[in-house]
Design a protein around this motif. Sequence first.
Motif, PDB file in Angstrom:
ATOM      1  N   LYS A  95       0.828  -1.204   0.000  1.00 16.28           N
ATOM      2  CA  LYS A  95       0.000   0.000   0.000  1.00 16.28           C
ATOM      3  C   LYS A  95       0.865   1.257   0.000  1.00 16.28           C
ATOM      4  CE  LYS A  95      -3.955  -2.111   2.366  1.00 16.28           C
ATOM      5  NZ  LYS A  95      -4.776  -2.120   3.599  1.00 16.28           N
ATOM      6  N   LYS A  96       1.959   1.211   0.750  1.00 19.01           N
ATOM      7  CA  LYS A  96       2.852   2.366   0.779  1.00 19.01           C
ATOM      8  C   LYS A  96       3.508   2.579  -0.582  1.00 19.01           C
ATOM      9  CE  LYS A  96       3.910   1.952   5.717  1.00 19.01           C
ATOM     10  NZ  LYS A  96       4.966   1.665   6.723  1.00 19.01           N
ATOM     11  N   MET A  97       3.853   1.490  -1.263  1.00 18.64           N
ATOM     12  CA  MET A  97       4.444   1.607  -2.589  1.00 18.64           C
ATOM     13  C   MET A  97       3.455   2.216  -3.567  1.00 18.64           C
ATOM     14  SD  MET A  97       6.460  -2.042  -2.796  1.00 18.64           S
ATOM     15  CE  MET A  97       6.850  -1.803  -4.531  1.00 18.64           C
ATOM     16  N   VAL A  98       2.194   1.784  -3.478  1.00 20.67           N
ATOM     17  CA  VAL A  98       1.160   2.342  -4.356  1.00 20.67           C
ATOM     18  C   VAL A  98       0.961   3.818  -4.054  1.00 20.67           C
ATOM     19  CG1 VAL A  98      -1.292   2.259  -4.953  1.00 20.67           C
ATOM     20  CG2 VAL A  98      -0.007   0.137  -4.687  1.00 20.67           C
ATOM     21  N   ALA A  99       0.993   4.163  -2.772  1.00 24.16           N
ATOM     22  CA  ALA A  99       0.805   5.560  -2.383  1.00 24.16           C
ATOM     23  C   ALA A  99       1.916   6.448  -2.919  1.00 24.16           C
ATOM     24  CB  ALA A  99       0.733   5.666  -0.864  1.00 24.16           C
ATOM     25  N   CYS A 100       3.123   5.889  -3.048  1.00 22.70           N
ATOM     26  CA  CYS A 100       4.260   6.675  -3.535  1.00 22.70           C
ATOM     27  C   CYS A 100       4.150   6.997  -5.019  1.00 22.70           C
ATOM     28  CB  CYS A 100       5.566   5.929  -3.265  1.00 22.70           C
ATOM     29  SG  CYS A 100       6.009   5.824  -1.514  1.00 22.70           S
ATOM     30  N   ILE A 101       3.446   6.138  -5.770  1.00 25.22           N
ATOM     31  CA  ILE A 101       3.375   6.347  -7.215  1.00 25.22           C
ATOM     32  C   ILE A 101       1.985   6.759  -7.679  1.00 25.22           C
ATOM     33  CG2 ILE A 101       5.233   4.703  -7.651  1.00 25.22           C
ATOM     34  CD1 ILE A 101       3.169   2.635  -8.415  1.00 25.22           C
ATOM     35  N   SER A 102       1.081   6.972  -6.728  1.00 27.98           N
ATOM     36  CA  SER A 102      -0.290   7.325  -7.087  1.00 27.98           C
ATOM     37  C   SER A 102      -0.676   8.616  -6.378  1.00 27.98           C
ATOM     38  CB  SER A 102      -1.251   6.202  -6.700  1.00 27.98           C
ATOM     39  OG  SER A 102      -2.594   6.587  -6.944  1.00 27.98           O
ATOM     40  N   SER A 103      -1.470   9.430  -7.047  1.00 30.03           N
ATOM     41  CA  SER A 103      -1.903  10.698  -6.463  1.00 30.03           C
ATOM     42  C   SER A 103      -3.042  10.517  -5.485  1.00 30.03           C
ATOM     43  CB  SER A 103      -2.337  11.664  -7.570  1.00 30.03           C
ATOM     44  OG  SER A 103      -3.387  11.100  -8.333  1.00 30.03           O
ATOM     45  N   ARG A 104      -3.674   9.363  -5.549  1.00 28.43           N
ATOM     46  CA  ARG A 104      -4.792   9.126  -4.645  1.00 28.43           C
ATOM     47  C   ARG A 104      -4.340   8.259  -3.479  1.00 28.43           C
ATOM     48  NH1 ARG A 104      -7.133   4.086  -5.394  1.00 28.43           N
ATOM     49  NH2 ARG A 104      -6.402   2.919  -7.224  1.00 28.43           N
ATOM     50  N   ASP A 105      -5.140   8.203  -2.475  1.00 33.92           N
ATOM     51  CA  ASP A 105      -4.823   7.414  -1.283  1.00 33.92           C
ATOM     52  C   ASP A 105      -4.772   5.942  -1.655  1.00 33.92           C
ATOM     53  OD1 ASP A 105      -6.267   7.269   2.076  1.00 33.92           O
ATOM     54  OD2 ASP A 105      -4.520   6.288   1.179  1.00 33.92           O
ATOM     55  N   ALA A 106      -3.705   5.271  -1.245  1.00 33.60           N
ATOM     56  CA  ALA A 106      -3.543   3.856  -1.577  1.00 33.60           C
ATOM     57  C   ALA A 106      -4.602   2.999  -0.917  1.00 33.60           C
ATOM     58  CB  ALA A 106      -2.151   3.374  -1.148  1.00 33.60           C
ATOM     59  N   ASP A 107      -5.240   3.513   0.117  1.00 27.59           N
ATOM     60  CA  ASP A 107      -6.233   2.702   0.816  1.00 27.59           C
ATOM     61  C   ASP A 107      -7.651   2.937   0.325  1.00 27.59           C
ATOM     62  OD1 ASP A 107      -4.346   1.566   2.479  1.00 27.59           O
ATOM     63  OD2 ASP A 107      -4.463   3.226   3.911  1.00 27.59           O
ATOM     64  N   LYS A 108      -7.786   3.692  -0.774  1.00 27.31           N
ATOM     65  CA  LYS A 108      -9.135   4.040  -1.236  1.00 27.31           C
ATOM     66  C   LYS A 108      -9.946   2.802  -1.551  1.00 27.31           C
ATOM     67  CE  LYS A 108     -11.629   6.673  -4.753  1.00 27.31           C
ATOM     68  NZ  LYS A 108     -11.509   7.559  -5.929  1.00 27.31           N
ATOM     69  N   ASP A 109      -9.323   1.863  -2.288  1.00 25.54           N
ATOM     70  CA  ASP A 109     -10.056   0.660  -2.644  1.00 25.54           C
ATOM     71  C   ASP A 109     -10.455  -0.129  -1.408  1.00 25.54           C
ATOM     72  OD1 ASP A 109      -9.940   1.162  -5.314  1.00 25.54           O
ATOM     73  OD2 ASP A 109      -8.070   0.043  -5.637  1.00 25.54           O
ATOM     74  N   SER A 110      -9.572  -0.162  -0.422  1.00 24.07           N
ATOM     75  CA  SER A 110      -9.886  -0.899   0.791  1.00 24.07           C
ATOM     76  C   SER A 110     -11.001  -0.218   1.570  1.00 24.07           C
ATOM     77  CB  SER A 110      -8.641  -1.036   1.670  1.00 24.07           C
ATOM     78  OG  SER A 110      -7.660  -1.788   1.007  1.00 24.07           O
ATOM     79  N   ASP A 111     -11.044   1.145   1.519  1.00 22.78           N
ATOM     80  CA  ASP A 111     -12.112   1.856   2.194  1.00 22.78           C
ATOM     81  C   ASP A 111     -13.452   1.600   1.524  1.00 22.78           C
ATOM     82  OD1 ASP A 111     -10.296   2.882   3.959  1.00 22.78           O
ATOM     83  OD2 ASP A 111     -10.012   4.769   2.838  1.00 22.78           O
ATOM     84  N   GLU A 112     -13.425   1.493   0.172  1.00 24.51           N
ATOM     85  CA  GLU A 112     -14.670   1.267  -0.546  1.00 24.51           C
ATOM     86  C   GLU A 112     -15.142  -0.168  -0.391  1.00 24.51           C
ATOM     87  OE1 GLU A 112     -13.694   2.317  -4.486  1.00 24.51           O
ATOM     88  OE2 GLU A 112     -13.771   4.472  -4.155  1.00 24.51           O
ATOM     89  N   ASN A 113     -14.202  -1.087  -0.322  1.00 26.94           N
ATOM     90  CA  ASN A 113     -14.527  -2.501  -0.195  1.00 26.94           C
ATOM     91  C   ASN A 113     -13.626  -3.084   0.884  1.00 26.94           C
ATOM     92  OD1 ASN A 113     -16.503  -3.930  -1.961  1.00 26.94           O
ATOM     93  ND2 ASN A 113     -15.451  -2.717  -3.527  1.00 26.94           N
ATOM     94  N   THR A 114     -14.019  -2.934   2.114  1.00 29.20           N
ATOM     95  CA  THR A 114     -13.140  -3.329   3.207  1.00 29.20           C
ATOM     96  C   THR A 114     -12.957  -4.821   3.289  1.00 29.20           C
ATOM     97  OG1 THR A 114     -15.021  -3.321   4.714  1.00 29.20           O
ATOM     98  CG2 THR A 114     -13.731  -1.305   4.561  1.00 29.20           C
ATOM     99  N   SER A 115     -13.770  -5.579   2.605  1.00 24.93           N
ATOM    100  CA  SER A 115     -13.582  -7.030   2.624  1.00 24.93           C
ATOM    101  C   SER A 115     -14.104  -7.616   1.338  1.00 24.93           C
ATOM    102  CB  SER A 115     -14.318  -7.660   3.816  1.00 24.93           C
ATOM    103  OG  SER A 115     -15.716  -7.564   3.632  1.00 24.93           O
TER     104      SER A 115
END
Length: 530
Positions: A234-254
């Motif tokens: 997630k941290k790697m995605v956050a480094c290369i993406s302008s959006r929060d890396a946890d967005k998908d997890s927030d939308e679909n937590t499971s």
Amino acid sequence: MPTSDSSETRFSPYVLKQLFILSLCRFAEPIALTSIFPYLYYMVKSFGVPPEDISYYAGITAASFSLSQFFTGVAWGRLSDQIGRKPVIIIGLLGTLTSLIIFGFSTSLYMAIFARAFSGLVNGNVGILRTMVAEMVPQRKLQPRAFSIMPLVVSSRSSIMGPMIGGFLADPLKNHPEWFHGSRPAFFVKFPFALPNLVCASFFLVGVPIGILFLDETMADLKDRKDPGRELGKKMVACISSRDADKDSDENTSLLPQSATDEEATANVQKKEAPPLRDAFTFQSTMNVIYYAFLALHSITFDQLLPVLLSYPPQDHSEWRLPFKFAGGFGLPSSKVGQIFSVYGICGMILQFFVFPPLTAWLGSRICLRIVAFALPVIYGILPLILLLPSNIQMPAMYILMFFKSLSVTFAFPCSTILLTNSSPSLRVLGTLNGVAVAVAALGRALGPAIGGLLFSQGQKSGYLLFPWLILSAVGFVSAFQMLTITDKGGMGDHGESIKPTEEDMLVEDNNVPATEYGTASAVAGPARK
């Protein structure tokens, strides 16, 4: 019954991403498995095995993987019910990587057999993979598409890339002398079959990191467990993406519905115990396991004997006594054998993607499986008869027959997997059930090539090549008639009958969590403990 909506007719973006990541994780495994087929005959021959015994020892070498898997398949399934699916997947990938290196550098028959056996001992990923897909996609309407994605990965990569890599790169000094301009590097003299294994091993350098960094745990009770690899991803995605890396997890937590709080999930991890083995078995789940074992036995035996037949030297026709007494083979080089298997894989990929989902949705998994179950033994019986055709039409006939074989297995394995999944009493025991299915199927995959190789050798020695293929066809018909006992009712996928409530189900009802049309909420999401 809940009304249909878009969530029941298409995958969520999160599930699609996880299915894609899961396919990337397993990218290398099927390639490694099928890459040996084009050159196994020649590899065994290079160990000094007498020509009349090569097919037998080739069968033993291929069977050692499945025989070892038979002894550990249930254990890996049970372990996945305790520690989660993701750790077991990663362990299996690393084990296969190690075995590939050993196999490629084998200098004796015993070393090659050991490498294959080691690969089977440390890998139970087939059953775990199916369990993860079932946990990602519990909706019955989406199952044909979901369960076709993983076979599509197998068809497109293993059936095409595996034989292509194995056939093209094996023994480069002999098959590609122009690469070396007349020189003979000592490395390829000593290890003529190392190159395809090194190339296949390199693919694991992609799959393993992707699994560690981006694959989520699908087991409901353990999905909230701390995962350092996933957090790093997630941290790697956050480094290369302008959006929060946890967005998908927030939308679909499971991947699945969840009724427990974080504190309850932590308690579940601490209390987690695999259900008793007997809980996985009903009449229907047992019948499904038996058929899957039969299917694995005769299908892998065909796939193992076919390259031996294609590679085996032709016999003088003067020794034939038609219509029954004839022997020999096609005498094709490993590169041509790899080409045939690649075409076979391309057909499977196209059929898997464009034909399987709509036809299965129309006819149903059970009807499709019944049709192809009776088609496969017919194909087995016809194959050796191609030798009797004029030489100019043998290969076209072979490609036509391979098309129908590809069509049949395209439906057979996914449909069998769907029926097996739906026959499980709940997802709580699905890992165990799939582990048992993998183990029993592995026994079939071990016995089939070993016995088939022996029968093939005896058929060549006696002059009756038809004999082993008729035996294989008979086994196929026995399994087809056994398949008639299978229905699509009697498990968590049954729409018509309710599942007997368990103590865990009652806990869910006490918490006012509704049941779904695919079983109780606890069967889909796991129990919610107070």
